[in-house]
Design a protein around this motif. Sequence first.
Motif, PDB file in Angstrom:
ATOM      1  N   VAL A  84       0.875  -1.168   0.000  1.00  0.00           N
ATOM      2  CA  VAL A  84       0.000   0.000   0.000  1.00  0.00           C
ATOM      3  C   VAL A  84       0.913   1.220   0.000  1.00  0.00           C
ATOM      4  N   VAL A  85       0.796   2.018  -1.058  1.00  0.00           N
ATOM      5  CA  VAL A  85       1.643   3.183  -1.255  1.00  0.00           C
ATOM      6  C   VAL A  85       0.798   4.441  -1.077  1.00  0.00           C
ATOM      7  N   SER A  86       1.272   5.356  -0.277  1.00  0.00           N
ATOM      8  CA  SER A  86       0.631   6.656  -0.128  1.00  0.00           C
ATOM      9  C   SER A  86       1.650   7.707  -0.548  1.00  0.00           C
ATOM     10  N   THR A  87       1.328   8.452  -1.628  1.00  0.00           N
ATOM     11  CA  THR A  87       2.274   9.432  -2.149  1.00  0.00           C
ATOM     12  C   THR A  87       1.548  10.540  -2.901  1.00  0.00           C
ATOM     13  N   SER A  88       2.185  11.689  -2.940  1.00  0.00           N
ATOM     14  CA  SER A  88       1.673  12.806  -3.727  1.00  0.00           C
ATOM     15  C   SER A  88       2.343  12.874  -5.093  1.00  0.00           C
ATOM     16  N   LEU A  89       3.247  11.956  -5.377  1.00  0.00           N
ATOM     17  CA  LEU A  89       3.897  11.912  -6.689  1.00  0.00           C
ATOM     18  C   LEU A  89       2.888  11.524  -7.764  1.00  0.00           C
ATOM     19  N   PRO A  90       3.074  12.017  -8.984  1.00  0.00           N
ATOM     20  CA  PRO A  90       2.205  11.595 -10.082  1.00  0.00           C
ATOM     21  C   PRO A  90       2.321  10.085 -10.313  1.00  0.00           C
ATOM     22  N   SER A  91       1.239   9.488 -10.764  1.00  0.00           N
ATOM     23  CA  SER A  91       1.226   8.031 -10.979  1.00  0.00           C
ATOM     24  C   SER A  91       2.306   7.586 -11.957  1.00  0.00           C
ATOM     25  N   GLU A  92       2.633   8.401 -12.934  1.00  0.00           N
ATOM     26  CA  GLU A  92       3.672   8.018 -13.902  1.00  0.00           C
ATOM     27  C   GLU A  92       5.039   7.871 -13.241  1.00  0.00           C
ATOM     28  N   ILE A  93       5.326   8.691 -12.256  1.00  0.00           N
ATOM     29  CA  ILE A  93       6.601   8.575 -11.522  1.00  0.00           C
ATOM     30  C   ILE A  93       6.597   7.287 -10.702  1.00  0.00           C
ATOM     31  N   LEU A  94       5.482   7.006 -10.021  1.00  0.00           N
ATOM     32  CA  LEU A  94       5.378   5.753  -9.262  1.00  0.00           C
ATOM     33  C   LEU A  94       5.571   4.552 -10.184  1.00  0.00           C
ATOM     34  N   LYS A  95       4.903   4.548 -11.319  1.00  0.00           N
ATOM     35  CA  LYS A  95       5.016   3.423 -12.264  1.00  0.00           C
ATOM     36  C   LYS A  95       6.440   3.282 -12.789  1.00  0.00           C
ATOM     37  N   GLN A  96       7.098   4.410 -13.044  1.00  0.00           N
ATOM     38  CA  GLN A  96       8.482   4.386 -13.506  1.00  0.00           C
ATOM     39  C   GLN A  96       9.380   3.695 -12.475  1.00  0.00           C
ATOM     40  N   ARG A  97       9.236   4.080 -11.213  1.00  0.00           N
ATOM     41  CA  ARG A  97      10.068   3.497 -10.156  1.00  0.00           C
ATOM     42  C   ARG A  97       9.768   2.002 -10.005  1.00  0.00           C
ATOM     43  N   LEU A  98       8.487   1.635 -10.112  1.00  0.00           N
ATOM     44  CA  LEU A  98       8.123   0.218 -10.007  1.00  0.00           C
ATOM     45  C   LEU A  98       8.694  -0.587 -11.173  1.00  0.00           C
ATOM     46  N   ARG A  99       8.715  -0.017 -12.364  1.00  0.00           N
ATOM     47  CA  ARG A  99       9.303  -0.738 -13.510  1.00  0.00           C
ATOM     48  C   ARG A  99      10.796  -0.963 -13.296  1.00  0.00           C
ATOM     49  N   TRP A 100      11.486   0.042 -12.756  1.00  0.00           N
ATOM     50  CA  TRP A 100      12.913  -0.141 -12.473  1.00  0.00           C
ATOM     51  C   TRP A 100      13.117  -1.202 -11.411  1.00  0.00           C
ATOM     52  N   LEU A 101      12.318  -1.157 -10.369  1.00  0.00           N
ATOM     53  CA  LEU A 101      12.487  -2.065  -9.238  1.00  0.00           C
ATOM     54  C   LEU A 101      11.984  -3.478  -9.512  1.00  0.00           C
ATOM     55  N   ALA A 102      10.805  -3.593 -10.130  1.00  0.00           N
ATOM     56  CA  ALA A 102      10.138  -4.893 -10.247  1.00  0.00           C
ATOM     57  C   ALA A 102       9.931  -5.358 -11.682  1.00  0.00           C
ATOM     58  N   GLY A 103      10.357  -4.584 -12.660  1.00  0.00           N
ATOM     59  CA  GLY A 103      10.105  -4.963 -14.050  1.00  0.00           C
ATOM     60  C   GLY A 103       8.605  -5.021 -14.297  1.00  0.00           C
ATOM     61  N   SER A 104       8.154  -6.125 -14.850  1.00  0.00           N
ATOM     62  CA  SER A 104       6.715  -6.306 -15.084  1.00  0.00           C
ATOM     63  C   SER A 104       6.089  -7.188 -14.003  1.00  0.00           C
ATOM     64  N   GLY A 105       6.806  -7.425 -12.911  1.00  0.00           N
ATOM     65  CA  GLY A 105       6.345  -8.330 -11.858  1.00  0.00           C
ATOM     66  C   GLY A 105       5.459  -7.689 -10.809  1.00  0.00           C
ATOM     67  N   TRP A 106       4.679  -6.675 -11.176  1.00  0.00           N
ATOM     68  CA  TRP A 106       3.778  -6.018 -10.234  1.00  0.00           C
ATOM     69  C   TRP A 106       2.453  -5.738 -10.920  1.00  0.00           C
ATOM     70  N   GLN A 107       1.419  -5.564 -10.099  1.00  0.00           N
ATOM     71  CA  GLN A 107       0.076  -5.267 -10.610  1.00  0.00           C
ATOM     72  C   GLN A 107      -0.538  -4.162  -9.761  1.00  0.00           C
ATOM     73  N   LEU A 108      -1.153  -3.198 -10.435  1.00  0.00           N
ATOM     74  CA  LEU A 108      -1.896  -2.154  -9.740  1.00  0.00           C
ATOM     75  C   LEU A 108      -3.293  -2.689  -9.502  1.00  0.00           C
ATOM     76  N   ARG A 109      -3.692  -2.800  -8.231  1.00  0.00           N
ATOM     77  CA  ARG A 109      -4.984  -3.384  -7.866  1.00  0.00           C
ATOM     78  C   ARG A 109      -6.075  -2.340  -7.670  1.00  0.00           C
ATOM     79  N   ASP A 110      -5.714  -1.179  -7.103  1.00  0.00           N
ATOM     80  CA  ASP A 110      -6.730  -0.164  -6.826  1.00  0.00           C
ATOM     81  C   ASP A 110      -6.033   1.154  -6.544  1.00  0.00           C
ATOM     82  N   VAL A 111      -6.781   2.255  -6.717  1.00  0.00           N
ATOM     83  CA  VAL A 111      -6.286   3.601  -6.433  1.00  0.00           C
ATOM     84  C   VAL A 111      -7.394   4.324  -5.667  1.00  0.00           C
ATOM     85  N   ARG A 112      -7.031   5.008  -4.594  1.00  0.00           N
ATOM     86  CA  ARG A 112      -8.022   5.782  -3.810  1.00  0.00           C
ATOM     87  C   ARG A 112      -7.472   7.144  -3.465  1.00  0.00           C
TER      88      ARG A 112
END
Length: 112
Positions: A84-112
Amino acid sequence: MAVRYFISLPDPAKARGSDSALSFSAHGAEGFAEQLQDALRTPTLFERWRGQQADPDEVDPALGATDPGASVTGQQDDLHVDLVVSTSLPSEILKQRLRWLAGSGWQLRDVR
């Protein structure tokens, strides 16, 4: 305003980016959470990636945005890890960091 992202690592052993210098090295939920939180709070991961580019000075500095107040919690759930990530960063920055860290081994389940 912070947004909450619910992320799943379906197979934590495969949640690795293509470059080991940028990739997760964690093996448990807490470790994944700590490494992602650091990638959002500090410029360390971005600076490593930037240093690998052909012309680091040409990289848009906005890609290195950080959120010192970002928080990430992790929980092992059977064979997968939920973050569970709580951040004010734009979603594209979060996705960029996740791609570097996890490649394609992650899934976005929900956003609130």
